[in-house]
Design an enzyme around this catalytic site. Sequence first.
Site, PDB file in Angstrom:
ATOM      1  N   GLU A  81      13.978  49.865  18.279  1.00 30.22           N
ATOM      2  CA  GLU A  81      13.709  51.280  18.039  1.00 30.22           C
ATOM      3  C   GLU A  81      12.681  51.532  16.953  1.00 30.22           C
ATOM      4  O   GLU A  81      12.115  52.611  16.859  1.00 30.22           O
ATOM      5  CB  GLU A  81      15.002  52.057  17.721  1.00 30.22           C
TER       6      GLU A  81
ATOM      7  N   ASP B 196      19.693  48.820  17.197  1.00 30.91           N
ATOM      8  CA  ASP B 196      20.670  48.527  16.141  1.00 30.91           C
ATOM      9  C   ASP B 196      22.073  48.278  16.709  1.00 30.91           C
ATOM     10  O   ASP B 196      22.469  48.886  17.713  1.00 30.91           O
ATOM     11  CB  ASP B 196      20.737  49.694  15.147  1.00 30.91           C
TER      12      ASP B 196
ATOM     13  N   ASP C  41      25.117  49.295  16.638  1.00 28.07           N
ATOM     14  CA  ASP C  41      26.151  50.307  16.436  1.00 28.07           C
ATOM     15  C   ASP C  41      26.115  51.263  17.612  1.00 28.07           C
ATOM     16  O   ASP C  41      25.327  51.080  18.552  1.00 28.07           O
ATOM     17  CB  ASP C  41      25.950  51.042  15.100  1.00 28.07           C
TER      18      ASP C  41
ATOM     19  N   GLU D 115      25.056  54.307  17.893  1.00 25.77           N
ATOM     20  CA  GLU D 115      23.782  55.014  18.045  1.00 25.77           C
ATOM     21  C   GLU D 115      22.758  54.100  18.708  1.00 25.77           C
ATOM     22  O   GLU D 115      22.023  54.508  19.606  1.00 25.77           O
ATOM     23  CB  GLU D 115      23.279  55.482  16.681  1.00 25.77           C
TER      24      GLU D 115
ATOM     25  N   TYR E 220      22.319  44.250   8.341  1.00 25.93           N
ATOM     26  CA  TYR E 220      22.440  45.625   8.830  1.00 25.93           C
ATOM     27  C   TYR E 220      23.178  46.490   7.815  1.00 25.93           C
ATOM     28  O   TYR E 220      24.209  46.079   7.270  1.00 25.93           O
ATOM     29  CB  TYR E 220      23.176  45.643  10.166  1.00 25.93           C
TER      30      TYR E 220
ATOM     31  N   ARG F 159      24.429  49.703   8.064  1.00 23.56           N
ATOM     32  CA  ARG F 159      25.416  50.729   8.447  1.00 23.56           C
ATOM     33  C   ARG F 159      26.703  50.022   8.853  1.00 23.56           C
ATOM     34  O   ARG F 159      26.858  49.596   9.993  1.00 23.56           O
ATOM     35  CB  ARG F 159      24.884  51.615   9.568  1.00 23.56           C
TER      36      ARG F 159
ATOM     37  N   HIS G 177      30.598  44.807  12.108  1.00 17.45           N
ATOM     38  CA  HIS G 177      29.532  44.088  11.422  1.00 17.45           C
ATOM     39  C   HIS G 177      30.013  43.558  10.083  1.00 17.45           C
ATOM     40  O   HIS G 177      30.983  44.036   9.515  1.00 17.45           O
ATOM     41  CB  HIS G 177      28.327  45.007  11.187  1.00 17.45           C
TER      42      HIS G 177
END
Length: 759
Positions: free
Chosen positions: A7, A80, A82, A84, A298, A300, A344
């Site tokens: 992204e 990513d 997650d 999203e 990562y 988040r 994660h």
Amino acid sequence: MDLIIVESPSKAKTIEKYLKGKYRVDASGGHIRDLPERQIGVDIANNFEPKYTINADKKATIARLTEKAAKASKVYLATDPDREGEAISWHLEQVLQLKDGTPHRIEFNEITERAVTEALKNPREINMSLVDAQQARRVLDRLVGYKLSPFLCKRIKDGLSAGRVQSVALRMVCDREREILSFQPEEYWNLTAHLKGLDGKTAPFKAALATYQGKKIKVKNKEEAEEVERALPPDFTVTTVKKAVTKTHAPAPFTTSTLQQDGSNKLGIAAPQVMTLAQHLYEGIDTQKEGHIAFVTYIRTDSVRVSKEAQDKARSFIAGKYGKDFVPTKPNVYKTKSGAQDAHEAIRPVDLSRTPESVKDLLDRNHYRLYKLIYERFLASQMAEAKYNSMAIELAGGDYGFKATGRSMLFPGFTAVYQDSREETDEGDEKLLPDLKEGDFAHLTELKKEQKFTKPPVRYSDATLVKAMEDKGIGRPSTYASVIAVLNKRNYVKKEGKFMMPTEVAFEITDVLVKYFTDIMDVGFTANMEERLDTIEEGGKDWRGIIGEFYPGFAKNLLKAQADGDEITDEICEKCGHPMVRRHGRFGEYLACSNYPDCKNIKSTDENVSPYKCEKCGAHMVIKEGKFGKFLACPNFPECKNIKPYGEQPSTEKCKACGGEMFVKTGKFGKYSVCAVCGGTNNVSEMAGKCPTCGAPTKKMTSRAGKPFFGCSKYPDCSFMSWDFPTGEKCPKCGKFMVQREGKEVCVDKRCGYEKEED
């Protein structure tokens, strides 16, 4: 050649470096499709079906990715790790038509050659439970935001917004401020005895008043303090001596929440900026000496888990740099909070050999400071406990009991690397007390009496609001920074130092929403909704069902709130016979049927009706007075939003800013078009825009190469120029000037990326 789609262009550059030309890597730039910007985009009647549209600025990106995907042997979606990121991959799969039964999705927790290579060996299909979890939050937030925001604009003033998490956070800030305003300070006194041993060798020490006749005591005023002083004997007796070796365990590595808290507390950086810097460190940063480098895993996550491989490397590094004593006998393991997502690892550096000192010249000041914080917190989390010699002495002075505590360090352990905030605020003595025994005496040299007053609760800072939201289960770690950013951007709070103080409109918003939407504004209800939404991610829960249970009650409360306070008139609706109510909209006062939504009849109360008919619905246009003069508006607003210029020569142009009707005016520098809606100007001859430097109008000119540009009309006194249409405003993110580009108001610096949201 295989294609990898991520992204972020920065992330793409980092991966390309590690794969050394074996794969093509391209970026989508985030979501390539989403709910529409100016519509609710959710078909409520059709089981809350989301209506996704291709983002206007992503058409070229989609064309490029489609062409590359068609030529590629395989396509991997590496967004990513997650929900999203999963949703972005799902939209890419749908739009690029990759549904051929081949697993496309790969994920990794860190952008390293090893991690990416390993992920390419294990592609999987899109996890629709994760996608549904993202859709549920997106749809729910859209329903709440797009329904409540117009209500607030009508009830309070234009330009306001509401949100499912944002509004609860704002209530917390307002409630704290009301606690402060209503707080009544209470007087109390601290009494400290200054003592020394009778042998003349014992070092002086201090002890605080703790009890009276064995029970805790609180001295409330000066008279009570003096009464205690009169009752004390000249010598105190040591009643209890406790000695022990105490240990302090290292703090867990950072999660998204604790990173924002420490970034705010230790570095003085606002939570939204902390997350922006952390994202750069994760995706990779261009360095002059070593090219594009990713620094951390990562960012988040709400897990404190660390992989065994990372843990083993940390223990080996600690032993080599600090010695074996600093390595705990058993690896430190931390327990993730109940309800947290454990997908994660905790946030950590990807390579411990990249010490903060070794990369200081590669990073700018704030990236370096944040990397150093992440590095040292992770290293400390894997180190041995700090050990202290601790001592507590209790003394009797007649009926009054006093207590003294102190400690000295035996072994620094993790504190050799990282000082926890709890340790930094520890008010205990740094050295041990005298070596006294039970039955010894100490002579009172002075009783220090200090008047104090209880203090009100402290206002929220970025760090404490993040912690409070996490503790109460409001939102999720990835949303905290964006919520705080909105509160600041909308001027719902203003900063006094690092603390948030709600503005007047914040109280108005909170009071109105609490009155009509008790559930949405209730902390417990919101936390419960978060837990229910999390069950979708775990699989087996229908996201539409959860929204279906919530929405009817919300819609009922919204109708009640919209009707409450409307002035009922004597006029009867000619369509259904119900009384009309007086309301105020964007273009002034109008009458609406009280039987809404069954009857949507509305009409103008303005007697200044023009002879011109609305070409969209046939009603007679009414003359309105706006910020930029008179204009014609359809009386059937908001069902019909048609407006036209009035009393001026109509222009054939449309407004570049909002698409509204234009009319022609003549100014000092010639003719120009003015929008009847927003007052924006388009150039007709030579005048256009506003100089952000001095405020004078700008002129459209032509360079020697034949390229048009905008220059200040006060040249040579002001030398401002811009290739794009200048609005006269400054970018709130970077301080540069704003321009109109492709119908949007954006920062002139494309690297900044700021885009003004439409009210």
